[in-house]
Design a protein around this motif. Structure first.
Motif, short mmCIF file in Angstrom:
data_model
loop_
_atom_site.label_atom_id
_atom_site.label_comp_id
_atom_site.label_asym_id
_atom_site.label_seq_id
_atom_site.Cartn_x
_atom_site.Cartn_y
_atom_site.Cartn_z
N GLN A 52 -19.44 0.14 32.71
CA GLN A 52 -19.04 0.48 31.34
C GLN A 52 -17.97 -0.48 30.85
N ILE A 53 -17.25 -1.09 31.79
CA ILE A 53 -16.25 -2.10 31.42
C ILE A 53 -16.44 -3.31 32.33
N THR A 54 -15.91 -4.44 31.88
CA THR A 54 -16.01 -5.66 32.69
C THR A 54 -14.81 -5.71 33.65
N GLU A 55 -14.87 -6.65 34.59
CA GLU A 55 -13.75 -6.80 35.52
C GLU A 55 -12.48 -7.21 34.77
N GLN A 56 -12.66 -8.04 33.73
CA GLN A 56 -11.49 -8.47 32.94
C GLN A 56 -10.85 -7.28 32.23
N GLN A 57 -11.70 -6.42 31.66
CA GLN A 57 -11.17 -5.22 30.99
C GLN A 57 -10.47 -4.32 32.01
N PHE A 58 -11.08 -4.22 33.17
CA PHE A 58 -10.48 -3.40 34.23
C PHE A 58 -9.09 -3.93 34.57
N ASP A 59 -9.01 -5.25 34.80
CA ASP A 59 -7.74 -5.85 35.22
C ASP A 59 -6.63 -5.61 34.19
N ALA A 60 -7.00 -5.75 32.93
CA ALA A 60 -5.99 -5.56 31.87
C ALA A 60 -5.51 -4.12 31.85
N ALA A 61 -6.45 -3.18 31.91
CA ALA A 61 -6.08 -1.76 31.85
C ALA A 61 -5.34 -1.34 33.12
N GLU A 62 -5.77 -1.91 34.24
CA GLU A 62 -5.13 -1.57 35.52
C GLU A 62 -3.66 -1.97 35.51
N LYS A 63 -3.39 -3.17 34.95
CA LYS A 63 -2.01 -3.65 34.96
C LYS A 63 -1.09 -2.68 34.19
N ILE A 64 -1.57 -2.22 33.05
CA ILE A 64 -0.77 -1.29 32.25
C ILE A 64 -0.48 -0.01 33.04
N LEU A 65 -1.52 0.51 33.70
CA LEU A 65 -1.36 1.76 34.44
C LEU A 65 -0.44 1.58 35.66
N LEU A 66 -0.60 0.45 36.36
CA LEU A 66 0.25 0.22 37.54
C LEU A 66 1.71 0.02 37.13
N ASP A 67 1.92 -0.66 35.98
CA ASP A 67 3.29 -0.81 35.48
C ASP A 67 3.90 0.56 35.19
N ARG A 68 3.08 1.42 34.61
CA ARG A 68 3.57 2.77 34.29
C ARG A 68 3.90 3.53 35.58
N LEU A 69 3.02 3.38 36.58
CA LEU A 69 3.25 4.03 37.88
C LEU A 69 4.55 3.54 38.51
N ASP A 70 4.78 2.23 38.41
CA ASP A 70 6.02 1.66 38.93
C ASP A 70 7.24 2.28 38.26
N ALA A 71 7.14 2.41 36.94
CA ALA A 71 8.27 2.95 36.18
C ALA A 71 8.56 4.39 36.62
N ILE A 72 7.50 5.16 36.81
CA ILE A 72 7.66 6.56 37.25
C ILE A 72 8.30 6.59 38.64
N GLU A 73 7.79 5.72 39.53
CA GLU A 73 8.33 5.68 40.90
C GLU A 73 9.80 5.30 40.90
N ARG A 74 10.15 4.35 40.03
CA ARG A 74 11.56 3.94 39.95
C ARG A 74 12.43 5.12 39.54
N ARG A 75 11.92 5.86 38.56
CA ARG A 75 12.69 7.03 38.10
C ARG A 75 12.86 8.04 39.22
N ILE A 76 11.76 8.32 39.95
CA ILE A 76 11.82 9.29 41.05
C ILE A 76 12.80 8.80 42.11
N LYS A 77 12.68 7.51 42.44
CA LYS A 77 13.52 6.95 43.48
C LYS A 77 14.99 7.03 43.09
N ASN A 78 15.29 6.68 41.88
CA ASN A 78 16.67 6.74 41.43
C ASN A 78 17.22 8.16 41.53
N GLY A 79 16.37 9.11 41.18
CA GLY A 79 16.77 10.51 41.27
C GLY A 79 17.05 10.92 42.70
#
Lengths: 101, 267
Positions: A52-79
């Protein structure tokens, strides 16, 4: 019955299974907002696998989601660091890596 | 995407390889002390090798960055290493993202956890994991249940026939009834499938369904020699289900669902 077998018909065939097998700890250990990001990742893998999506579309969307995951993890870790500071461990297993299926 | 099928044939090189100092990514624990080496196969394209305590070994690669994101490239690299190992032995797969501070830390970890690792290696020796997912192949799962379940249909007709908007309580009650039926159906179908597969599986793990349409998500521990028989049995068992069910099975995998590596992290 409709059977999808193991025959490799596309280069990304099996990628969803790989996500499910390898990444299951991520799904298990995270809660709340992170869980929803992981669920979006899961959908993304499914979309890639079903072309339903190309590998390029996947990579772009994945980066956004992984960045968001990192931000959440940073918040948890800081806490958590306020409560306990553990720098002596020599095998580092972060939030989404602890434990096993 | 890395083609894991092409790298599965790389031979292990029977000699010690240079151990990367500093941080190491851990893929798996394997039995024996025979050195294994998979050049450039690891995460970040790093060489994969073994670190042994003299009895068991950790399969690792050096790591430039201590933060490994669960990105597709990393997951597929992790899987490629496990796939290579699985062609030779049954490894204990580590959770994705396990990083050790140094080779010495890994040796200490092996010694500390040796008893647990050896016990689990015995449990999975000579076996592989196969996955089986079954889903309802219908556009609307609620309608499917209403059409196949008289009690649910009667309840739906009762509230729908009232000629007014459903109250919140009516919606909740109908939802509960649907959930109950969904759970019952899943349990029934899972039991039926396990019964059909019991002759080719040593152990089952019933994983939680994550979407309403999922009927079951099974991990099966299968003797290596029974892998083809497992596939044939799944295909035969699938015929017991009608066209409203879709089957997807996959493997062989390292036994992710049948190992519990509770790493002793304390010094």
């Amino acid at each position: 019955m409709f059977l999808i077998d193991d025959i490799v018909t596309s280069p990304v065939r099996g990628i969803f299974w790989i996500f499910e097998e390898i990444n299951r700890v991520v799904q298990k250990e995270l809660a709340g907002e992170a869980e929803s990001v992981t669920e979006q990742l899961r959908l993304l893998y499914m979309q890639l696998e079903t072309s339903q999506i190309t590998e390029q579309q996947f990579d772009a969307a994945e980066k956004i989601l992984l960045d968001r995951l990192d931000a959440i993890e940073r918040r948890i870790k800081n806490g958590e660091e306020i409560e306990e500071s553990q720098d002596t461990e020599d095998v580092v297993v972060t939030e989404h890596e602890i434990g096993h299926p | 995407m890395r083609s894991s099928s092409s790298v599965a044939t790389l031979p292990a090189q029977p000699r010690e390889t240079a151990v990367a100092s500093g941080k190491n990514y851990i893929y798996a624990i394997v039995e024996g002390i025979e050195p294994r080496s998979y050049p450039s196969l690891g995460i970040e394209g790093k060489d994969v090798h073994t670190i042994s305590d003299g009895r068991i070994a950790a399969v690792v690669s050096g790591l430039a960055d201590s933060k490994i994101r669960p990105a597709r490239a990393n997951l597929t690299a992790h899987q490629s290493v496990l796939k290579c190992l699985l062609a030779e032995t049954t490894p204990l797969p580590m959770a994705f993202g396990s990083v050790a501070a140094s080779p010495e830390a890994i040796r200490r970890m092996l010694v500390r956890n040796r008893h647990s690792f050896q016990g689990q290696l015995r449990r999975v020796a000579g076996k592989i994991e196969m996955g089986l997912r079954v889903a309802w192949d219908t556009p609307n799962i609620f309608e499917y249940f209403v059409n196949t379940d008289a009690e649910l249909r009667a309840a739906r007709d009762r509230v729908a026939g009232a000629g007014r908007e459903l109250t919140r309580n009516e919606k909740i009650e109908l939802g509960r009834m649907f959930d109950r039926r969904l759970t019952e159906e899943r349990e029934q179908h899972t039991a039926k499938m396990q019964q059909a597969l019991v002759s080719v599986c040593v152990e089952f793990k019933v994983n939680q369904c994550r979407t309403e349409r999922e009927v079951m998500n099974l991990a099966c521990l299968v003797p290596r020699e029974a892998q083809e028989e497992f596939s044939a049995t799944v295909q035969a068992a699938a015929k017991l289900f009608d066209n409203n069910f879709a089957f997807d099975y996959s493997g062989p995998w390292a036994p992710h669902n049948f190992v519990e590596l509770e790493l002793d992290l304390e010094e």
